[in-house]
Design a protein around this motif. Structure first.
Motif, PDB file in Angstrom:
ATOM      1  N   LEU A  49       1.704  -6.977  -8.923  1.00 22.21           N
ATOM      2  CA  LEU A  49       2.482  -5.736  -9.019  1.00 22.21           C
ATOM      3  C   LEU A  49       1.777  -4.549  -8.365  1.00 22.21           C
ATOM      4  O   LEU A  49       2.404  -3.530  -8.080  1.00 22.21           O
ATOM      5  CB  LEU A  49       2.763  -5.414 -10.496  1.00 22.21           C
ATOM      6  N   CYS A  50       0.466  -4.676  -8.144  1.00 23.76           N
ATOM      7  CA  CYS A  50      -0.335  -3.564  -7.590  1.00 23.76           C
ATOM      8  C   CYS A  50       0.150  -3.213  -6.186  1.00 23.76           C
ATOM      9  O   CYS A  50       0.479  -4.082  -5.395  1.00 23.76           O
ATOM     10  CB  CYS A  50      -1.814  -3.970  -7.549  1.00 23.76           C
ATOM     11  N   THR A  51       0.180  -1.931  -5.884  1.00 21.84           N
ATOM     12  CA  THR A  51       0.645  -1.504  -4.566  1.00 21.84           C
ATOM     13  C   THR A  51      -0.504  -1.265  -3.583  1.00 21.84           C
ATOM     14  O   THR A  51      -0.284  -0.977  -2.418  1.00 21.84           O
ATOM     15  CB  THR A  51       1.478  -0.208  -4.686  1.00 21.84           C
ATOM     16  N   GLN A  52      -1.751  -1.357  -4.076  1.00 19.64           N
ATOM     17  CA  GLN A  52      -2.904  -1.145  -3.172  1.00 19.64           C
ATOM     18  C   GLN A  52      -3.977  -2.180  -3.447  1.00 19.64           C
ATOM     19  O   GLN A  52      -5.103  -1.841  -3.826  1.00 19.64           O
ATOM     20  CB  GLN A  52      -3.516   0.241  -3.405  1.00 19.64           C
ATOM     21  N   ARG A  53      -3.616  -3.442  -3.288  1.00 21.09           N
ATOM     22  CA  ARG A  53      -4.571  -4.497  -3.601  1.00 21.09           C
ATOM     23  C   ARG A  53      -5.832  -4.410  -2.753  1.00 21.09           C
ATOM     24  O   ARG A  53      -5.776  -4.041  -1.583  1.00 21.09           O
ATOM     25  CB  ARG A  53      -3.928  -5.873  -3.367  1.00 21.09           C
ATOM     26  N   ALA A  59      -6.308  -6.389  -8.144  1.00 17.60           N
ATOM     27  CA  ALA A  59      -5.586  -5.137  -8.348  1.00 17.60           C
ATOM     28  C   ALA A  59      -6.534  -3.948  -8.216  1.00 17.60           C
ATOM     29  O   ALA A  59      -7.717  -4.046  -8.525  1.00 17.60           O
ATOM     30  CB  ALA A  59      -4.935  -5.142  -9.732  1.00 17.60           C
ATOM     31  N   CYS A  60      -5.989  -2.783  -7.759  1.00 14.67           N
ATOM     32  CA  CYS A  60      -6.840  -1.608  -7.547  1.00 14.67           C
ATOM     33  C   CYS A  60      -7.231  -0.949  -8.867  1.00 14.67           C
ATOM     34  O   CYS A  60      -8.277  -0.330  -8.987  1.00 14.67           O
ATOM     35  CB  CYS A  60      -6.136  -0.605  -6.638  1.00 14.67           C
ATOM     36  N   GLY A  61      -6.368  -1.058  -9.853  1.00 13.35           N
ATOM     37  CA  GLY A  61      -6.671  -0.461 -11.158  1.00 13.35           C
ATOM     38  C   GLY A  61      -6.284   1.004 -11.270  1.00 13.35           C
ATOM     39  O   GLY A  61      -6.380   1.575 -12.356  1.00 13.35           O
ATOM     40  N   THR A  62      -5.851   1.616 -10.173  1.00  7.33           N
ATOM     41  CA  THR A  62      -5.576   3.050 -10.230  1.00  7.33           C
ATOM     42  C   THR A  62      -4.166   3.451  -9.787  1.00  7.33           C
ATOM     43  O   THR A  62      -3.722   4.566 -10.068  1.00  7.33           O
ATOM     44  CB  THR A  62      -6.578   3.842  -9.349  1.00  7.33           C
ATOM     45  N   CYS A  63      -3.462   2.558  -9.095  1.00  8.14           N
ATOM     46  CA  CYS A  63      -2.115   2.945  -8.638  1.00  8.14           C
ATOM     47  C   CYS A  63      -1.170   3.043  -9.842  1.00  8.14           C
ATOM     48  O   CYS A  63      -1.524   2.637 -10.948  1.00  8.14           O
ATOM     49  CB  CYS A  63      -1.581   1.948  -7.598  1.00  8.14           C
ATOM     50  N   ARG A  64       0.044   3.555  -9.608  1.00  9.72           N
ATOM     51  CA  ARG A  64       0.964   3.754 -10.723  1.00  9.72           C
ATOM     52  C   ARG A  64       1.267   2.430 -11.427  1.00  9.72           C
ATOM     53  O   ARG A  64       1.311   2.355 -12.650  1.00  9.72           O
ATOM     54  CB  ARG A  64       2.275   4.381 -10.216  1.00  9.72           C
ATOM     55  N   SER A  65       1.442   1.352 -10.635  1.00  9.97           N
ATOM     56  CA  SER A  65       1.718   0.043 -11.233  1.00  9.97           C
ATOM     57  C   SER A  65       0.579  -0.407 -12.137  1.00  9.97           C
ATOM     58  O   SER A  65       0.791  -0.846 -13.267  1.00  9.97           O
ATOM     59  CB  SER A  65       1.907  -1.013 -10.139  1.00  9.97           C
ATOM     60  N   CYS A  66      -0.646  -0.299 -11.622  1.00 14.92           N
ATOM     61  CA  CYS A  66      -1.808  -0.751 -12.396  1.00 14.92           C
ATOM     62  C   CYS A  66      -1.926   0.029 -13.703  1.00 14.92           C
ATOM     63  O   CYS A  66      -2.223  -0.544 -14.748  1.00 14.92           O
ATOM     64  CB  CYS A  66      -3.087  -0.607 -11.579  1.00 14.92           C
ATOM     65  N   VAL A  67      -1.690   1.344 -13.620  1.00 17.97           N
ATOM     66  CA  VAL A  67      -1.801   2.178 -14.825  1.00 17.97           C
ATOM     67  C   VAL A  67      -0.747   1.758 -15.846  1.00 17.97           C
ATOM     68  O   VAL A  67      -1.019   1.634 -17.041  1.00 17.97           O
ATOM     69  CB  VAL A  67      -1.667   3.676 -14.451  1.00 17.97           C
TER      70      VAL A  67
HETATM   71 ZN   LIG Z   1      -3.017  -1.070  -8.239  1.00 19.29          ZN
END
Ligand SMILES: [Zn+2]
Length: 322
Positions: A49-53, A59-67
Motif C-alpha cells: 500500500l506504500c506510495t514511496q517504497r 514500506a517507507c513508514g512515513t507516507c500517508r498510506s504507511c501512517v
Molecule cells: Zn509508505
C-alpha cells in the motif's frame, strides 16, 4: 521495518513480485505458529500500500498510506480474524458472514486508487461454509485486490482454495538465529537456550512460553509422566488437570519429553521420565506421534479430557508395572 533474518527468503519473493507488479491475487502464508507469518503479512501489506517504497521493496513508514496502516485505519486494508461472540469471548472459527462481507468489500473499488489487501488470519480456522464463500471470491477475483491467507496448518484448507493461491512458505530459523532473536528481545541466555530446546528452535513459541510460565508447566508435565512411569499416579487425575489448563501446551511438552526420553535411552543414558529399557524406544516413538495427533484433536468437538485420557492410558509404563 526489520524482519527476522529467517523471513528474508520469503520476503524477497514478495518484494520482487511487488517490484515487477506480478502479484498473484491470492497468497497463502504457511508455516508453524511462532515463525513470524503475521509479521511478514503485515510487512507485505504495508509495503503493497506504500506510495514511496524503498529500493529493497519495504514500506517507507512515513507516507500517508504507511501512517494510516500503522494507525490501523487504512481504508484499503482489511483484517479478517475471530469476531467476538455475544458473551464477549472470541469465536473459534471464521464464519460465512465474514467471508461474504469480505467478498462484497473487495468488489468495491479501492478508496485510495491503489491495491486493496485483505489478510485472513487464521485462514485454517474457516468453517466449511466460510471456505465455500471465500472460494467464490477467489474464483472471480476483483482486479487490484490481494487476499493473504495466513495458516499454521495449510493442509486444513480445502484443496480448492489452496490450488488458487500462490504458496509462500516460511523457512525455519537456525538455532543461532532464534537464539540471537530472543537475546535481542532481552531474554536471558540460559532461559533462551532451554526454552528453544523445548520448542524445537521455534523463537515465537519460545517467546510465548517465556512470557507465560510455560517452563513451570513443562516441569509439571515431566513430573506427571515420571509418576505414570512409576505407576504412582492416576491417569484420570492427570487428564483432568491437563484438560483444565493449557492442554495444547502440555501436549506439546509431553510429546517433546517423550522424544527426548527415547533419545537418551538410545544413547545409553537414563532419561528424566524413569524409563530405561531400549524396548521402550519404539513405544515412546509411537506415543510421541499419538501426542501430536491428540494436539490436533483439541480443536475438534471431541472432549479434551477424553482425548487426554486415551493418550495417557497409552503411556509406556515400566516393565512389570503395567
Ligand atoms: Zn509508505
Amino acid at each position: 521495518m526489520k524482519l527476522q533474518p529467517w523471513l528474508m527468503p520469503a520476503w524477497n519473493v514478495l518484494a520482487d513480485a511487488l517490484r515487477t507488479r506480478r502479484l498473484h491475487h491470492a497468497l497463502l502464508f504457511g508455516g508453524p505458529h511462532g515463525y513470524g507469518k503475521r509479521a511478514l503479512a503485515d510487512a507485505f501489506a504495508t509495503a503493497a500500500l506504500c506510495t514511496q517504497r524503498a529500493a529493497d521493496g519495504s514500506a517507507c513508514g512515513t507516507c500517508r498510506s504507511c501512517v494510516l496502516v500503522a494507525a490501523g485505519s487504512h481504508p484499503d486494508l482489511v483484517h479478517v480474524t475471530f469476531e467476538l461472540r455475544d458473551d464477549g469471548k472470541p469465536r473459534t472459527e471464521l464464519t460465512i458472514d465474514q467471508m461474504r462481507a469480505l467478498g462484497q468489500r473487495l468488489a468495491l473499488s479501492s478508496q485510495f486508487g491503489g491495491l486493496q489487501i485483505a489478510i485472513v488470519d487464521p485462514a485454517d480456522a474457516m468453517n466449511p461454509n466460510a471456505a465455500n464463500a471465500l472460494l467464490k471470491t477467489l474464483e472471480e477475483p476483483a482486479s487490484e485486490t490481494i487476499i493473504v491467507l495466513v495458516a499454521d496448518d495449510p493442509s486444513r484448507l480445502p484443496a480448492t482454495i489452496r490450488s488458487r493461491c500462490q504458496r509462500i512458505d516460511l523457512h525455519a530459523p537456525t538455532h543461532a538465529q532464534a537464539l540471537e532473536w530472543l537475546r535481542e528481545h532481552g531474554v536471558d541466555a540460559d532461559v533462551a537456550a532451554s526454552t528453544l530446546a523445548a520448542s524445537m528452535d521455534n523463537p515465537g513459541q519460545a517467546e510465548d512460553w517465556i512470557e507465560g510460565d510455560a517452563l513451570a508447566v513443562r516441569a509439571e508435565c515431566l513430573a506427571d509422566l515420571a509418576a505414570l512411569s512409576a505407576s504412582r499416579a492416576r491417569v484420570a487425575a492427570i487428564a483432568e488437570r491437563w484438560a483444565a489448563d493449557r492442554p495444547g501446551v502440555r501436549l506439546w511438552f509431553a510429546a517433546d519429553l517423550a522424544r527426548e526420553e527415547a533419545r537418551l535411552i538410545g544413547s545409553g543414558r537414563r532419561g528424566a521420565l524413569g524409563l530405561t529399557a531400549r524396548t521402550e524406544i519404539p513405544k515412546l516413538a509411537a506415543w510421541f506421534a499419538s501426542a501430536n495427533r491428540a494436539r490436533g484433536l483439541l480443536s475438534t468437538t471431541l472432549r479434551t479430557e477424553l482425548v487426554l485420557l486415551d493418550l495417557l492410558r497409552g503411556w509406556p509404563a515400566q516393565p512389570g508395572k503395567t
